[in-house]
Design a protein around this motif. Sequence first.
Motif, PDB file in Angstrom:
ATOM      1  N   ILE A   1       0.829  -1.169   0.039  1.00 44.51           N
ATOM      2  CA  ILE A   1       0.073   0.043  -0.057  1.00 44.51           C
ATOM      3  C   ILE A   1       0.890   1.063  -0.084  1.00 44.51           C
ATOM      4  CG2 ILE A   1      -1.900   1.031   1.086  1.00 44.51           C
ATOM      5  CD1 ILE A   1      -2.571  -1.781   0.157  1.00 44.51           C
TER       6      ILE A   1
ATOM      7  N   ALA B   1       9.171   5.256  -2.894  1.00 44.62           N
ATOM      8  CA  ALA B   1      10.773   5.147  -2.721  1.00 44.62           C
ATOM      9  C   ALA B   1      10.963   3.965  -1.904  1.00 44.62           C
ATOM     10  CB  ALA B   1      11.632   6.171  -2.336  1.00 44.62           C
ATOM     11  N   PHE B   2      10.280   3.906  -0.663  1.00 39.98           N
ATOM     12  CA  PHE B   2      10.473   2.695   0.288  1.00 39.98           C
ATOM     13  C   PHE B   2       9.825   1.374  -0.280  1.00 39.98           C
ATOM     14  CE2 PHE B   2       8.736   0.652   4.159  1.00 39.98           C
ATOM     15  CZ  PHE B   2      10.085  -0.008   4.596  1.00 39.98           C
ATOM     16  N   ALA B   3       8.558   1.518  -0.952  1.00 40.38           N
ATOM     17  CA  ALA B   3       7.905   0.277  -1.149  1.00 40.38           C
ATOM     18  C   ALA B   3       8.898  -0.308  -2.447  1.00 40.38           C
ATOM     19  CB  ALA B   3       6.662   0.639  -1.635  1.00 40.38           C
TER      20      ALA B   3
ATOM     21  N   SER C   1      -2.382   5.550  -4.438  1.00 37.17           N
ATOM     22  CA  SER C   1      -3.636   6.115  -4.614  1.00 37.17           C
ATOM     23  C   SER C   1      -4.321   6.296  -5.908  1.00 37.17           C
ATOM     24  CB  SER C   1      -3.652   7.574  -3.513  1.00 37.17           C
ATOM     25  OG  SER C   1      -3.045   8.617  -4.401  1.00 37.17           O
TER      26      SER C   1
ATOM     27  N   ALA D   1       3.290   1.473   3.164  1.00 34.61           N
ATOM     28  CA  ALA D   1       4.533   2.335   2.900  1.00 34.61           C
ATOM     29  C   ALA D   1       3.654   3.528   2.360  1.00 34.61           C
ATOM     30  CB  ALA D   1       5.233   1.641   1.996  1.00 34.61           C
TER      31      ALA D   1
ATOM     32  N   PRO E   1       3.258   8.035   3.665  1.00 34.03           N
ATOM     33  CA  PRO E   1       3.558   9.136   4.530  1.00 34.03           C
ATOM     34  C   PRO E   1       2.628   8.823   5.638  1.00 34.03           C
ATOM     35  CG  PRO E   1       3.342   9.822   2.057  1.00 34.03           C
ATOM     36  CD  PRO E   1       2.829   8.657   2.234  1.00 34.03           C
TER      37      PRO E   1
ATOM     38  N   ASN F   1      -1.029  10.280   6.047  1.00 30.42           N
ATOM     39  CA  ASN F   1      -1.988   9.399   4.925  1.00 30.42           C
ATOM     40  C   ASN F   1      -2.206   8.179   5.805  1.00 30.42           C
ATOM     41  OD1 ASN F   1      -0.544  11.544   3.601  1.00 30.42           O
ATOM     42  ND2 ASN F   1      -1.033  10.351   1.764  1.00 30.42           N
TER      43      ASN F   1
ATOM     44  N   GLY G   1       5.680  -0.184   7.859  1.00 27.98           N
ATOM     45  CA  GLY G   1       6.841   0.428   7.449  1.00 27.98           C
ATOM     46  C   GLY G   1       6.829   2.051   7.691  1.00 27.98           C
TER      47      GLY G   1
ATOM     48  N   ASN H   1       7.043   5.800   8.971  1.00 25.01           N
ATOM     49  CA  ASN H   1       7.566   6.284  10.080  1.00 25.01           C
ATOM     50  C   ASN H   1       6.935   7.564  10.513  1.00 25.01           C
ATOM     51  OD1 ASN H   1      10.208   5.412  10.273  1.00 25.01           O
ATOM     52  ND2 ASN H   1      10.756   6.118   8.271  1.00 25.01           N
TER      53      ASN H   1
ATOM     54  N   ALA I   1       7.797  12.650   2.241  1.00 26.54           N
ATOM     55  CA  ALA I   1       8.799  11.881   2.160  1.00 26.54           C
ATOM     56  C   ALA I   1      10.101  13.052   2.271  1.00 26.54           C
ATOM     57  CB  ALA I   1       9.088  11.064   0.935  1.00 26.54           C
TER      58      ALA I   1
HETATM   59  N1  LIG Z   1      12.622   6.555   2.648  1.00 30.71           N
HETATM   60  C1  LIG Z   1      13.078   5.957   3.408  1.00 30.71           C
HETATM   61  O1  LIG Z   1      14.086   5.792   3.504  1.00 30.71           O
HETATM   62  C2  LIG Z   1      12.072   5.329   4.155  1.00 30.71           C
HETATM   63  C3  LIG Z   1      12.514   4.109   4.918  1.00 30.71           C
HETATM   64  C4  LIG Z   1      11.682   3.504   5.716  1.00 30.71           C
HETATM   65  C5  LIG Z   1      10.358   3.896   5.728  1.00 30.71           C
HETATM   66  N2  LIG Z   1       9.913   5.113   5.082  1.00 30.71           N
HETATM   67  C6  LIG Z   1       8.515   5.387   5.516  1.00 30.71           C
HETATM   68  O2  LIG Z   1       7.677   4.746   4.242  1.00 30.71           O
HETATM   69  C7  LIG Z   1       6.633   5.631   3.755  1.00 30.71           C
HETATM   70  C8  LIG Z   1       6.793   5.870   2.385  1.00 30.71           C
HETATM   71  O3  LIG Z   1       7.926   6.714   2.299  1.00 30.71           O
HETATM   72  P1  LIG Z   1       8.476   6.888   0.855  1.00 30.71           P
HETATM   73  O4  LIG Z   1       9.703   7.494   0.981  1.00 30.71           O
HETATM   74  O5  LIG Z   1       8.186   5.699  -0.069  1.00 30.71           O
HETATM   75  O6  LIG Z   1       7.355   7.984   0.427  1.00 30.71           O
HETATM   76  P2  LIG Z   1       6.753   8.547  -1.236  1.00 30.71           P
HETATM   77  O7  LIG Z   1       7.880   8.205  -2.301  1.00 30.71           O
HETATM   78  O8  LIG Z   1       6.423   9.754  -1.252  1.00 30.71           O
HETATM   79  O9  LIG Z   1       5.542   7.561  -1.595  1.00 30.71           O
HETATM   80  C9  LIG Z   1       4.554   7.465  -0.708  1.00 30.71           C
HETATM   81  C10 LIG Z   1       3.434   6.446  -1.401  1.00 30.71           C
HETATM   82  O10 LIG Z   1       2.343   6.575  -0.490  1.00 30.71           O
HETATM   83  C11 LIG Z   1       0.943   6.367  -1.613  1.00 30.71           C
HETATM   84  N3  LIG Z   1       0.004   6.933  -0.965  1.00 30.71           N
HETATM   85  C12 LIG Z   1      -0.241   8.152  -0.218  1.00 30.71           C
HETATM   86  N4  LIG Z   1      -1.509   8.348   0.178  1.00 30.71           N
HETATM   87  C13 LIG Z   1      -2.277   7.087  -0.103  1.00 30.71           C
HETATM   88  C14 LIG Z   1      -3.255   6.289  -0.026  1.00 30.71           C
HETATM   89  N5  LIG Z   1      -4.353   6.886   0.534  1.00 30.71           N
HETATM   90  N6  LIG Z   1      -3.591   5.017  -0.503  1.00 30.71           N
HETATM   91  C15 LIG Z   1      -2.316   4.230  -1.159  1.00 30.71           C
HETATM   92  N7  LIG Z   1      -1.340   4.873  -1.185  1.00 30.71           N
HETATM   93  C16 LIG Z   1      -1.139   6.177  -0.811  1.00 30.71           C
HETATM   94  C17 LIG Z   1       1.748   7.356  -2.456  1.00 30.71           C
HETATM   95  O11 LIG Z   1       0.877   7.108  -3.783  1.00 30.71           O
HETATM   96  P3  LIG Z   1       0.273   8.180  -4.711  1.00 30.71           P
HETATM   97  O12 LIG Z   1       1.668   8.744  -5.301  1.00 30.71           O
HETATM   98  O13 LIG Z   1      -0.550   7.608  -5.887  1.00 30.71           O
HETATM   99  O14 LIG Z   1      -0.457   9.192  -3.944  1.00 30.71           O
HETATM  100  C18 LIG Z   1       3.008   7.020  -3.034  1.00 30.71           C
HETATM  101  O15 LIG Z   1       3.069   6.039  -3.809  1.00 30.71           O
HETATM  102  C19 LIG Z   1       6.859   6.872   4.938  1.00 30.71           C
HETATM  103  O16 LIG Z   1       5.822   6.398   6.113  1.00 30.71           O
HETATM  104  C20 LIG Z   1       8.254   6.751   5.237  1.00 30.71           C
HETATM  105  O17 LIG Z   1       8.449   7.458   6.539  1.00 30.71           O
HETATM  106  C21 LIG Z   1      10.686   5.597   4.261  1.00 30.71           C
END
Ligand SMILES: NC(=O)c1ccc[n+]([C@@H]2O[C@H](COP(=O)([O-])OP(=O)(O)OC[C@H]3O[C@@H](n4cnc5c(N)ncnc54)[C@H](OP(=O)(O)O)[C@@H]3O)[C@@H](O)[C@H]2O)c1
Length: 204
Positions: A6, A10-12, A31, A65, A67, A70, A89, A91, A97
């Motif tokens: 979900i 970047a993380f997923a 989303s 995965a 924010p 959300n 996953g 934070n 991000a």
């Molecule tokens: N970056 C890291 O190093 C890291 C490491 C571990 C954990 N994390 C955690 O993982 C999470 C995601 O981080 P990220 O870096 O991958 O962020 P990101 O690149 O901004 O990706 C966020 C993803 O969430 C999706 N999303 C948002 N609202 C949604 C909803 N209502 N239903 C389904 N999908 C939804 C977005 O889809 P759309 O674009 O279609 O809205 C996008 O695919 C955060 O909580 C972060 O703290 C990050």
Amino acid sequence: MEIGTIGAGAFAQAFAKRVLKAGHKVKLSNSRGPGSLREIVNHLGPGATAATKEEAVACEMVLLAVPWDNVPETLASLPKWKNQILIDGANPFHGQAGDFRPADVGNLSTSQLVAALAPGARVVKAFNHLLVPNLEAEPVVNEARRVAFISADDDGAKKRVQTLLENCDYSVVDLGDLRDGGLIQQAGGPLAGRDFFERGEYHK
Ligand SMILES: NC(=O)c1ccc[n+]([C@@H]2O[C@H](COP(=O)([O-])OP(=O)(O)OC[C@H]3O[C@@H](n4cnc5c(N)ncnc54)[C@H](OP(=O)(O)O)[C@@H]3O)[C@@H](O)[C@H]2O)c1
């Protein structure tokens, strides 16, 4: 095993690369719907597919995965959980991000909050303390295995995710339950973002 995500950011995507390499399949969702994920799944290669959130959540294991801001609306938008494992996953940072404004989560660990918002899911905190570059990097370096932490209240679910992590060549350290273990590895905790290796010969 088929694992849903979900969120497909970047993380997923880093998670998907790692578990695909271990021979699993991944259904990514976001989303905006599967049409927006074509390029990403093509890039990830065989085993990765674009899915709706409903299809991703139907997998026996699902990565959350998105924010932090959300998380409530995302979990509220999903079908009822029927015992699937939910790997938390997320934070606790406000904003998108790369924005590191800490969110107030009171006395609970973030995974306890996620569990409260996902009744029927077996929540496991895992993969989350690894920064994206560390998750993308090879887990075995000079025969030392990168350490991955794990916490859960459900021992069966924890064991399943431990096996997944071991499939991916990590050395797994069990930190206990969602509260105590979660607090140690989540953002703000002493293990968040740290990158440890366990020495010793390792041959797959
Ligand atoms: N970056 C890291 O190093 C890291 C490491 C571990 C954990 N994390 C955690 O993982 C999470 C995601 O981080 P990220 O870096 O991958 O962020 P990101 O690149 O901004 O990706 C966020 C993803 O969430 C999706 N999303 C948002 N609202 C949604 C909803 N209502 N239903 C389904 N999908 C939804 C977005 O889809 P759309 O674009 O279609 O809205 C996008 O695919 C955060 O909580 C972060 O703290 C990050």
